[in-house]
Design an enzyme around this catalytic site. Structure first.
Site, short mmCIF file in Angstrom:
data_model
loop_
_atom_site.label_atom_id
_atom_site.label_comp_id
_atom_site.label_asym_id
_atom_site.label_seq_id
_atom_site.Cartn_x
_atom_site.Cartn_y
_atom_site.Cartn_z
N HIS A 106 0.82 -1.20 0.00
CA HIS A 106 0.00 0.00 0.00
C HIS A 106 0.86 1.25 0.00
O HIS A 106 0.43 2.32 0.41
CB HIS A 106 -0.97 -0.01 1.18
CG HIS A 106 -1.59 -1.36 1.40
ND1 HIS A 106 -1.14 -2.24 2.34
CD2 HIS A 106 -2.57 -1.99 0.72
CE1 HIS A 106 -1.82 -3.36 2.25
NE2 HIS A 106 -2.69 -3.24 1.28
S1 FES Z 1 1.92 -0.43 3.15
FE1 FES Z 1 0.32 -1.80 3.69
S2 FES Z 1 1.46 -3.52 4.29
FE2 FES Z 1 3.02 -2.13 3.81
#
Ligand code: FES
Ligand code: HEM
Lengths: 177, 417
Positions: free
Chosen positions: A142
């Site tokens: 993410h």
């Molecule tokens: S940014 Fe969501 S798990 Fe690393």
């Protein structure tokens, strides 16, 4: 029904039978709790998982700039041999730039060696080394970025990469755990 | 159903059974004599399609379970064993994997139908909420099943989803450890996920039974949203009318299901799941199955761990509040011009979020996901209550019979011209 009359009287003056009801009810609740506890507790880590092994890492083979991943407690641990540039970047970052402020000195035992648990503090993916805007790590899941001290700089992760308990056995050997 | 049973046992055995366990009259009243509004359209066949899919998943699942091994060093190989060695194994696995997709396709259409025709309104609130509970249990089952093949996507889906709970303040990490049975996804996790994946579909059967029970108490809604007033004139018996229409609907649905299973069995899957789980390498681009994408987009749209997780769960739960958020007395979107428009915008936003969930969370995609996430909640929390209060609705027909008569008149007029 008689039941309702009994409870009316209870308010006025408790009878021996009411005490018995309450005592029985309380014991039943304790028994139910005691029966449910093992059913829930069995899901927690078992003895074999808890028996944490410790891992030894030989540092002599890791060249400056290299990151080596070792497995500890089923999780990856990053051992990073930092270059002078990376150390300087980590040390010179003002704390006000950090979402989770922590000095670099607090996160390392020797400036050349950064040891962190390689699990993104957002939802547990494994960040990729030497990537992202701060040249530390970039998490592909993410988009969290970490700096050369493993500190969170941007993205949804709330905190810095965790530093595990470790010790230098010799100048070129550490023991994690 | 109301009133005494219309069933009279004919054979001596049926009479014997009825006096002891009135199951024949129960089946007769529920699935033969049960009155269904005569103006139902094909959107009303999804209940039967969903029941069929649940049974199909259980049947294919139980036979797969005869060959599958829930142990980290063997799970991936046992799937390959099913694919290559087990008689018809490849077909059974593809039917189960694509069956899950078809199941979700049907449930989304079923939910959208309920939203369009206002099926959640009085007196069907509990029926609706039971439906959302079914949807939640389906999501849990689908997620647990996806972990079983123990590929890279299985492993990382399990990691990300169980870590959602670590966002809970104070106790979060303990909950995640408890769910995993360790400090990372491992053998204890796979084992318990298998046990629960086997269990939950049967819990689903029980909730579905309550859902159908509640349906048979209130009766079905219909495209006009006007309740049945004259059972004689406005309804037809379930058998043969609904039975055959449902059978036809299932047939059409099966064509799509069969096409996917036989001609594009991996179209909806991810190639990464044919790589065995590796706890030390996260795939460059992880995405959930298509049916979770809109919610995944909402999770990623929010740049804060706890708030992202709260938004994700709220987005899933919020439709349960529809009976109270949309308090307009007019049920069907047919007589609510603005509500109908808002409905289609909402569908487009849902599909849009699904698309964004499949793309990397950066740049324009991220901004779009934020806008659509905001709209998703705006639709439920602001737009629907405002429409319920201020919308000028069109007059509803006096009854289903009147609406059917009017429609027939239009058809006859057209025939005369
Ligand atoms: S940014 Fe969501 S798990 Fe690393
Ligand atoms: C609500 C019903 C069900 C749904 C939505 C569902 C969903 C899924 C999904 C998505 C997978 C992963 C498929 C893949 O990618 O390979 C799976 C695998 C599996 N499921 Fe189910 N399932 C259901 C019911 C059942 C039942 C009742 C059983 C019986 C025990 C079962 C047994 C299995 C097994 C053994 C696997 C592993 C084999 C495989 O991955 O193909 N499932 N399930």
């Amino acid at each position: 029904m008689e039941g309702s009359r009994v409870s009316d009287e209870t308010i006025a003056e408790p009878k021996r039978r009411d005490i018995l009801f309450i005592a029985t009810g309380a014991m039943a609740a304790v028994a139910a709790g005691a029966a449910v506890w093992p059913l829930l507790e069995q899901m927690n880590p078992d003895a074999s998982t808890l028996a944490l092994a410790s891992t030894e890492v030989d540092l002599s083979a890791i060249v400056p700039g290299q990151i080596v991943t070792v497995k500890w407690r089923g999780k990856p641990v990053f051992v990073r041999h930092r270059t002078a540039l990376e150390i300087a970047a980590a040390e010179n970052t003002p704390l006000t730039d950090l979402p989770d402020p922590e000095t670099d000195a607090k996160r390392v035992k020797k400036p050349e060696w950064l040891v962190v648990i390689g699990v993104c503090t957002h939802l547990g993916c494994i960040p990729l080394g030497h990537e992202g805007d701060f040249d530390g790590w970039f998490c592909p899941c993410h988009g969290s970025t970490y700096d050369t001290s493993g500190r969170i700089r941007s993205g949804p992760a709330p905190s810095n990469l965790e530093v595990p308990a470790y010790a230098f056995l010799t100048d070129t050997k550490i023991k994690i755990g | 159903m109301s009133g005494p049973s219309k069933y009279t046992p004919k054979s001596p055995f049926a009479r014997w059974l009825e006096r002891r366990l009135p199951i024949l009259s129960f089946m007769h009243d529920s699935f033969v004599a049960y009155p269904t509004p005569k103006n139902l359209n094909y959107m009303w066949t999804f209940g039967a399609i969903l029941s069929f899919m649940l049974i199909a998943q259980i049947v294919t699942g139980v036979v797969l379970a005869m060959h599958y091994t829930p142990e980290t060093s063997l799970a991936f190989d046992s799937i390959e064993h099913i694919m290559r060695d087990v008689n018809w194994g490849m077909f059974l696995r593809y039917a189960h994997a694509n069956g899950a997709s078809m199941f979700f396709l049907a449930v989304y259409l079923h939910i959208f139908k309920g939203m369009y025709y206002g099926s959640y309104k009085e007196p069907r609130e509990l029926l609706w909420i039971l439906g959302i509970v079914i949807f939640l249990a389906m999501m849990a089952t689908g997620f647990l099943g996806y972990v079983l093949p123990w590929g890279q996507m299985s492993f990382w889906a399990a990691t990300v989803i169980t870590n959602l709970f670590s966002a809970i303040p104070v106790v979060g990490n303990s909950i995640t450890t408890w769910l995993l049975g360790g400090y990372s996804v491992d053998n204890p996790t796979l084992n318990r996920f298998y046990a629960l994946h086997y269990l939950l579909p049967f819990v689903l059967v029980a909730i579905v039974a309550m859902h159908v029970w509640a349906l048979h108490v209130t009766g079905q809604n219909n495209p006009t949203g006007v309740e049945v007033k004259d059972e004689e004139k406005e309804t037809v018996p379930f058998t043969p009318y609904a039975t055959l229409k449902d059978a036809f609907g299932i047939g059409v649905f099966l064509v799509l299901f069969a096409w996917l299973t036989f001609f594009a069995p991996n179209y909806l899957g991810h190639p990464d799941n044919y790589i065995e789980a590796n706890p030390l390498v996260t795939p460059a681009h992880i995405v959930p199955e298509w049916y979770f994408l809109p919610f995944y987009a909402i999770l990623r749209a929010i740049p804060n761990k706890l708030l992202g997780v709260i938004a994700l769960f709220s987005a899933v739960i919020i439709p349960a509040a529809l009976p109270w958020l949309d308090f307009s007395k007019v049920k069907s979107a047919r007589y609510r011009p603005w509500f109908a428009k808002a409905f289609w915008v909402f569908v487009a936003v849902g599909v849009g979020l699904g698309y964004l969930g499949s793309q990397p969370a950066e740049g324009g995609f991220l901004i779009a996901a934020r806008v659509l996430t905001a709209y998703y909640f705006f639709h439920f929390l602001v737009l629907l209550p405002v429409l319920a209060k201020f919308e000028m609705t069109r007059p509803e027909p006096a009854s289903i019979a009147a609406s059917v008569a009017a429609a027939n008149a239009v058809v006859e007029d057209a025939a005369h011209v």
